[in-house]
Scaffold this motif. Structure first.
Motif, PDB file in Angstrom:
ATOM      1  N   LYS A   1       0.831  -1.208   0.000  1.00 10.31           N
ATOM      2  CA  LYS A   1       0.000   0.000   0.000  1.00 10.31           C
ATOM      3  C   LYS A   1       0.864   1.255   0.000  1.00 10.31           C
ATOM      4  O   LYS A   1       0.436   2.305  -0.462  1.00 10.31           O
ATOM      5  CB  LYS A   1      -0.932   0.007   1.208  1.00 10.31           C
ATOM      6  N   ASP A   2       2.068   1.154   0.570  1.00  8.55           N
ATOM      7  CA  ASP A   2       3.011   2.279   0.623  1.00  8.55           C
ATOM      8  C   ASP A   2       2.333   3.536   1.158  1.00  8.55           C
ATOM      9  O   ASP A   2       2.464   4.627   0.602  1.00  8.55           O
ATOM     10  CB  ASP A   2       3.610   2.536  -0.768  1.00  8.55           C
ATOM     11  N   ASN A   3       1.634   3.371   2.261  1.00 12.34           N
ATOM     12  CA  ASN A   3       0.842   4.456   2.837  1.00 12.34           C
ATOM     13  C   ASN A   3       1.523   5.051   4.071  1.00 12.34           C
ATOM     14  O   ASN A   3       0.914   5.165   5.136  1.00 12.34           O
ATOM     15  CB  ASN A   3      -0.563   3.962   3.190  1.00 12.34           C
ATOM     16  N   GLY A   4       2.781   5.427   3.909  1.00 10.33           N
ATOM     17  CA  GLY A   4       3.531   6.004   5.009  1.00 10.33           C
ATOM     18  C   GLY A   4       3.962   7.434   4.732  1.00 10.33           C
ATOM     19  O   GLY A   4       4.027   7.865   3.577  1.00 10.33           O
ATOM     20  N   VAL A   5       4.244   8.168   5.810  1.00 11.70           N
ATOM     21  CA  VAL A   5       4.746   9.535   5.719  1.00 11.70           C
ATOM     22  C   VAL A   5       5.851   9.699   6.754  1.00 11.70           C
ATOM     23  O   VAL A   5       5.742   9.191   7.877  1.00 11.70           O
ATOM     24  CB  VAL A   5       3.640  10.576   5.994  1.00 11.70           C
TER      25      VAL A   5
END
Length: 220
Positions: free
Chosen positions: A76-80
């Motif tokens: 998902k690569d849903n990081g910050v």
């Protein structure tokens, strides 16, 4: 230019204040906030402060740290990542692939210029980091940046925040006394930095996401 020396960065939570610019009470408050954020959305936001970039760029260090820790969920690569280097007076918001359509380069730049750096210029790191985190979370929730900042800066909001910080501080003291020694770490190198990830499954154990270099950088 490579880093002058090695720096071991072991991920121990969502907030990793290696430069020691965030007060303990605010650090605990942010840790709880981000833990709840991940539990409710699946997205992961890490806050990291560094005492030095060791001669490299904030962009390079952000990409390397993001990748080595795997911020965000795999696939998902849903990081910050909010990376702050106070000695160089530089910071960066690095965004994972999956969140780039929402937290665009433009919006990340607005948060840096209008929310974070004005507080940093006053040496108010607690407010800058807290307001920056809230602005990032607001954007990810589809809210307006200006609205989130106005709420955070209201007089009533500050009274509640002070009371909450006092309570969280005592919780932090209790947690620190009960905190076990850090487990062994799994290390990998990049440039002059050596990044590590805790071998435990604590709240700071990220899920294998990656960044495509999206985001924005700034100075103050």
């Amino acid at each position: 230019m490579l880093f002058a020396g090695l720096l071991l960065l072991v991920n121990v939570g969502y907030v990793n204040d290696y430069a020691e610019i965030i007060s303990p009470a605010v650090e605990v408050e942010l840790e709880t906030r981000l833990e709840n954020f991940t539990a409710s959305t699946g997205n992961e936001l890490a806050v990291v402060t560094l005492s030095s970039l060791e001669g490299d760029t904030v962009e390079n260090v952000a990409v390397a740290l993001f990748g080595q820790w795997g911020i965000g969920q795999k696939g998902k690569d849903n990081g910050v990542l909010l990376l702050i280097a106070p000695n160089e007076r530089e910071l960066r918001i690095e965004v994972g692939y999956g969140l780039e359509p929402v937290l665009t380069d433009s919006r990340a730049g607005t948060i840096i210029r209008e929310v974070i750096t004005p507080k940093f210029k006053e040496n108010n790191y607690d407010a800058g980091v807290t307001d920056g985190v809230e602005a990032i979370l607001a954007v990810l929730a589809g809210e307006d940046i200006a609205q989130s900042v106005a709420i955070g800066n209201s007089d009533g909001g500050w009274v509640v925040l002070v009371i909450f910080i006092v309570i969280i501080f005592f919780i932090w003291l209790i947690r620190q006394r009960a905190k076990p020694g850090l487990p062994g770490s799994r290390k990998s190198s990049w440039g002059g930095f050596t990044f590590g990830k805790s071998s435990g499954s604590s709240s700071g154990g990220f899920s294998g996401g990656s960044s495509g270099g999206g985001g924005s950088s700034g100075k103050w």
